[in-house]
Design an enzyme around this catalytic site. Structure first.
Site, short mmCIF file in Angstrom:
data_model
loop_
_atom_site.label_atom_id
_atom_site.label_comp_id
_atom_site.label_asym_id
_atom_site.label_seq_id
_atom_site.Cartn_x
_atom_site.Cartn_y
_atom_site.Cartn_z
N ASP A 1 0.84 -1.20 0.00
CA ASP A 1 0.00 0.00 0.00
C ASP A 1 0.87 1.26 0.00
OD1 ASP A 1 -2.42 1.43 0.21
OD2 ASP A 1 -2.28 1.49 2.40
N HIS A 2 0.63 2.14 -0.94
CA HIS A 2 1.34 3.43 -1.01
C HIS A 2 2.86 3.33 -1.05
CE1 HIS A 2 -1.99 6.17 -0.82
NE2 HIS A 2 -2.54 5.42 0.11
N HIS B 1 -6.76 10.54 4.03
CA HIS B 1 -6.31 9.54 4.99
C HIS B 1 -6.47 10.07 6.41
CE1 HIS B 1 -3.79 8.08 1.45
NE2 HIS B 1 -4.57 7.06 1.77
N GLY B 2 -6.88 9.20 7.32
CA GLY B 2 -7.01 9.60 8.72
C GLY B 2 -8.39 10.15 9.03
N ASN C 1 -10.35 1.07 1.17
CA ASN C 1 -9.18 0.96 2.05
C ASN C 1 -9.47 1.48 3.46
OD1 ASN C 1 -7.92 0.24 -0.30
ND2 ASN C 1 -6.25 1.70 -0.10
N ALA D 1 -11.01 5.59 3.62
CA ALA D 1 -12.43 5.31 3.88
C ALA D 1 -12.79 5.32 5.37
CB ALA D 1 -12.83 3.98 3.26
N SER D 2 -11.80 5.44 6.25
CA SER D 2 -12.12 5.54 7.68
C SER D 2 -12.82 6.86 7.95
CB SER D 2 -10.83 5.51 8.52
OG SER D 2 -10.26 4.24 8.48
N ALA E 1 -7.75 1.84 7.36
CA ALA E 1 -6.63 1.72 8.30
C ALA E 1 -7.00 2.32 9.66
CB ALA E 1 -5.39 2.41 7.73
P1 13P Z 1 -7.68 5.53 6.40
O1 13P Z 1 -6.57 5.47 7.40
O2 13P Z 1 -8.30 6.86 6.30
O3 13P Z 1 -8.65 4.42 6.60
O4 13P Z 1 -7.02 5.28 4.95
C1 13P Z 1 -6.59 4.00 4.61
C2 13P Z 1 -5.98 3.98 3.26
O5 13P Z 1 -6.44 4.63 2.35
C3 13P Z 1 -4.84 3.09 3.06
O6 13P Z 1 -4.31 3.21 1.79
#
Ligand code: 13P
Length: 285
Positions: A83-84, A181-182, A231, A211-212, A233
């Site tokens: 990822d990334h 993200h986050g 995604n 998506a969090s 995290a």
């Molecule tokens: P979040 O931490 O916002 O869920 O993002 C996850 C993500 O996009 C991982 O690539």
């Protein structure tokens, strides 16, 4: 099942079935087992993702071995995804170690350089049966060591997306449509019209990063409009940490990881269940 599969296999079915598959960012054996065992109970395909920081922390070969063991044990499709990643040589190394899917994030580069870098990864990966995701546009927020200031975030241009996919040969496209993200400061405003346009122009599966902390209904809307990989995290990390902190508050002398990790795993499991339901991937294995 006994072999890890690629995200292409998983996402093609999701695209045909009009659902999404969650990609969960994991960090260690505990988090992998929660995700895989929950997905197996729910008969959901699953994507296990690790950022460069996580893979350095846990070890690429260890992760491959653990996930290969998991895919022998559970009869669900499991893909192991980078990822990334921004470093092409690192991606090549982990492909050689057994990862089945890679995201090359060259979104900080110019459009032309992005294409060139992604194409190099695609050529290397495809020769080895591995598939590639890339990002066009730029998501704001923080994912591990990757930090993008809000003012530098950039939405995906649908016309450019078509050309980008054609020129690079990628297997899936990460889109920037307003997620970050986050955690969010307010409610995220997603550009559904842009997503519709991208879907019209591009045939490969589309990926929603960040998506969090996005309301469930909004994520479901994006799935209806063509998102196939979601995604997650941060939404896993926070409840895990919170439950472990609470455990230590009640048991300040605790020192047995099997005990203090358990509430974290239980809290995380609830989220994994909810995200699989949200994506509609239950009973799709
Ligand atoms: P979040 O931490 O916002 O869920 O993002 C996850 C993500 O996009 C991982 O690539």
């Amino acid at each position: 099942m006994c072999k890890l599969v690629t995200t292409k296999e998983i996402l093609k079915k999701a695209q045909e079935g009009k659902y999404a598959v969650p990609a969960f960012n994991i960090h260690n054996l505990e988090t992998i087992r929660v995700v895989v065992e929950t997905a197996a109970e729910m008969k959901s395909p699953v994507i296990i993702a690790g950022t460069p920081g996580t893979i350095k922390y846990a070890g690429g070969e260890y992760l491959v071995a653990i996930l290969e063991a998991a895919s022998k044990k559970h009869n669900i499709p499991i893909a192991l995804h980078l990822d990334h990643f921004e470093d092409v040589e690192e991606i090549k190394k982990y492909i050689d170690e057994g990862f089945t899917s890679a995201m090359i994030d060259a979104s900080k580069k110019s459009y032309e350089e992005n294409i060139k870098t992604v194409k190099e990864v695609v050529d290397y990966a495809h020769e080895r049966g591995v598939v590639v995701e890339a990002e066009l546009g730029k998501l704001g927020g923080q994912e591990d060591d990757l930090v993008v200031d809000e003012k530098d975030a950039m939405y995906t241009n649908p016309d450019q997306a078509k050309e980008f996919v054609e020129k690079t040969g990628i297997d899936s496209l990460a889109v920037a449509i307003g997620t970050a993200h986050g955690l969010y400061k307010g409610e995220p405003k997603l550009d559904y019209d842009r997503l519709k346009e991208i879907r019209k122009e591009v045939e490969v599966p589309l990926v929603l990063h960040g998506a969090s902390d996005v309301p469930e209904e909004s994520v479901k809307n994006t799935i209806e409009l063509g998102i196939c990989k979601v995604n997650i995290a941060t939404d896993l990390k926070i409840p895990f940490a919170k439950a472990v902190k609470e455990y230590f508050k009640e048991n300040p002398d605790a020192n047995d990881p099997r005990k203090y990790m358990t509430p974290g795993k239980e809290a995380m499991k609830e989220i994994v269940v909810a995200k699989i339901k949200m994506c509609g991937s239950e009973n799709r294995a």
